[in-house]
Design a protein around this motif. Structure first.
Motif, PDB file in Angstrom:
ATOM      1  N   VAL A  12       0.672  -1.088  -0.111  1.00  0.00           N
ATOM      2  CA  VAL A  12       0.022   0.040  -0.012  1.00  0.00           C
ATOM      3  C   VAL A  12       1.036   0.945   0.016  1.00  0.00           C
ATOM      4  N   GLU A  13       1.962   1.344   0.656  1.00  0.00           N
ATOM      5  CA  GLU A  13       2.915   2.368   0.717  1.00  0.00           C
ATOM      6  C   GLU A  13       3.556   2.749  -0.559  1.00  0.00           C
ATOM      7  N   ALA A  14       3.330   1.786  -1.434  1.00  0.00           N
ATOM      8  CA  ALA A  14       3.891   1.856  -2.852  1.00  0.00           C
ATOM      9  C   ALA A  14       3.062   2.540  -3.600  1.00  0.00           C
ATOM     10  N   VAL A  15       1.659   2.356  -3.531  1.00  0.00           N
ATOM     11  CA  VAL A  15       0.680   2.972  -4.168  1.00  0.00           C
ATOM     12  C   VAL A  15       0.349   4.518  -3.503  1.00  0.00           C
ATOM     13  N   PHE A  16       0.487   4.474  -2.303  1.00  0.00           N
ATOM     14  CA  PHE A  16       0.263   5.601  -1.586  1.00  0.00           C
ATOM     15  C   PHE A  16       1.357   6.216  -0.410  1.00  0.00           C
ATOM     16  N   PRO A  17       2.509   6.322  -0.985  1.00  0.00           N
ATOM     17  CA  PRO A  17       3.667   6.834  -0.213  1.00  0.00           C
ATOM     18  C   PRO A  17       3.377   7.549   1.117  1.00  0.00           C
ATOM     19  N   GLU A  18       2.686   8.748   1.006  1.00  0.00           N
ATOM     20  CA  GLU A  18       2.258   9.354   2.107  1.00  0.00           C
ATOM     21  C   GLU A  18       1.700   8.588   3.252  1.00  0.00           C
ATOM     22  N   LEU A  19       1.062   7.263   2.851  1.00  0.00           N
ATOM     23  CA  LEU A  19       0.663   6.706   4.161  1.00  0.00           C
ATOM     24  C   LEU A  19       1.853   6.047   5.091  1.00  0.00           C
ATOM     25  N   ALA A  20       3.040   6.277   4.674  1.00  0.00           N
ATOM     26  CA  ALA A  20       4.239   5.867   5.486  1.00  0.00           C
ATOM     27  C   ALA A  20       4.260   6.669   6.810  1.00  0.00           C
ATOM     28  N   ALA A  21       3.692   7.820   6.827  1.00  0.00           N
ATOM     29  CA  ALA A  21       3.566   8.669   7.946  1.00  0.00           C
ATOM     30  C   ALA A  21       2.529   8.339   8.976  1.00  0.00           C
ATOM     31  N   ILE A 203      -7.885  10.462   1.116  1.00  0.00           N
ATOM     32  CA  ILE A 203      -8.914   9.443   1.147  1.00  0.00           C
ATOM     33  C   ILE A 203      -9.606   9.426   0.006  1.00  0.00           C
ATOM     34  N   ALA A 204      -9.672  10.395  -0.737  1.00  0.00           N
ATOM     35  CA  ALA A 204     -10.248  10.812  -2.088  1.00  0.00           C
ATOM     36  C   ALA A 204      -9.842   9.754  -3.182  1.00  0.00           C
ATOM     37  N   ARG A 205      -8.121   9.756  -3.097  1.00  0.00           N
ATOM     38  CA  ARG A 205      -7.607   9.098  -3.800  1.00  0.00           C
ATOM     39  C   ARG A 205      -7.608   7.393  -3.646  1.00  0.00           C
ATOM     40  N   ILE A 206      -7.855   7.198  -2.290  1.00  0.00           N
ATOM     41  CA  ILE A 206      -7.892   5.672  -2.038  1.00  0.00           C
ATOM     42  C   ILE A 206      -9.270   5.237  -2.296  1.00  0.00           C
ATOM     43  N   ASP A 207     -10.060   6.119  -2.088  1.00  0.00           N
ATOM     44  CA  ASP A 207     -11.595   5.703  -2.778  1.00  0.00           C
ATOM     45  C   ASP A 207     -11.639   5.509  -4.293  1.00  0.00           C
TER      46      ASP A 207
END
Length: 331
Positions: A12-21, A203-207
């Motif tokens: 998931v962090e490869a798709v959404f790197p900002e989730l690492a934080a 959240i919008a990008r995840i959806d």
């Protein structure tokens, strides 16, 4: 036997790197039917309770019932792999309706078994969770009780309660926990993606990502909420799931401090939306490898407990003062 969560189907962090934080850790408890001891962490096992200490009682009025199950008959039926027989409620009325009813021990967790367990008041490192076996009022509300202890002090008691008090009838079979040993395992988790749990743009990008994958691969495609964020079942720490209620702000009633999640009691260890979380040791060896091995309730609902309508029970405590009253949230 250990329980090992498989690698996530998507990095998931490869798709959404900002989730690492926003990455967090939770301890999956993986309760499984067994014979836990008094001095062990468990769900539904014997509670470490000094013999000279009063057992907790629920003193509120309880909802009258018409039929139910005897605890010993529930135990016998489970041992035989059959359903217990319901019986008419005693003519004298609901046990506890006209007086206090003993709470039922649901779980106890030692920090020596689960290092991620938050501290209680005065450095307490053992938490015990109880539930009133009866419902309250027209909305079938539940009452819970939390007891903190210092394990070393408690274990110095001269005698321990061998058999806790128990009501003679239960309204539902799933009021009685199955004794389960724990297999703690730490895993990475990420916040529930709704409301203000994450930045709105993320959240919008995840959806949008979830929708695109479902359109391309069908409804069984891994999704953020079901497969990449929060595992099902019993767990300590981490993030709360908000599938039923949506995100809530949980403040301490005593000091208004934002409360932290102590633990989650899950009705199910696995369900139709969470196959990817089934431990490697319990996965179907077929090529798809998503279904649990044969095992019935011991895998899908090992504790036999139900919270609300198959929801998660979140227990929140105050980080400013763990002695402040906890909050119990069904979501």
């Amino acid at each position: 036997m250990t329980r090992t969560t498989p690698a996530r189907p998507v990095l998931v962090e490869a798709v959404f790197p900002e989730l690492a934080a926003h990455r967090g850790r939770t301890t999956r408890l993986h309760p499984r039917p067994g014979r836990p001891g008094t001095h062990e962490s468990h769900v539904g096992g014997p509670v470490l309770w000094p013999a000279d200490e009063p057992w907790p009682l629920c003193r509120e009025p309880h909802r009258p019932e018409t039929e139910g199950y005897e605890p010993d008959e529930i135990r016998s039926a489970r041992a035989e792999g059959v359903r217990p027989r319901s019986r008419p409620w005693p003519a004298s009325g609901t046990p506890g309706e006209d007086g206090p009813a003993p709470f039922m021990g649901l779980a106890q967790i030692f920090r020596r078994d689960v290092p991620a367990l938050a501290s209680g008041p005065d450095g307490a490192d053992l938490v015990q969770i109880f539930r009133c076996p009866f419902t309250h009022g027209p909305h079938l509300e539940r009452r819970y009780h939390l007891r903190w202890r210092r394990a070393t002090d408690t274990e110095r008691a001269e005698r321990f309660l061998a058999v806790p008090p128990e009501v003679p009838m239960l309204r539902w079979e799933d009021e009685l926990p199955e004794p389960c040993v724990l297999h703690p395992e730490e895993v990475d988790t990420y916040p529930w993606a709704e409301g203000d749990t994450l930045p709105a743009s993320l959240i919008a990008r995840i959806d949008a990502w979830d929708d695109a994958r479902a359109a391309e691969h069908g409804p069984d495609a891994p999704s953020y909420q079901s497969d990449l964020s929060i595992p099902p079942g019993w767990r300590v720490g981490g993030f709360p799931s908000w599938a039923s209620t949506g995100p809530m702000t949980i403040g301490c009633a005593s000091c208004s401090t934002s409360m932290r999640l102590l633990l989650t009691a899950g009705s199910d260890e696995t369900d139709a939306c969470s196959h990817s979380w089934i431990p490697l040791e319990e996965r179907d060896p077929s090529p798809r490898g998503t279904a649990p091995r044969p095992g019935g309730p011991s895998v899908a609902r090992p504790t036999r407990l139900r919270f609300g309508r198959d929801r998660d029970l979140h227990v929140f405590t105050c980080p400013a003062d763990p002695g402040h009253p906890p909050r119990w949230i069904l979501s």
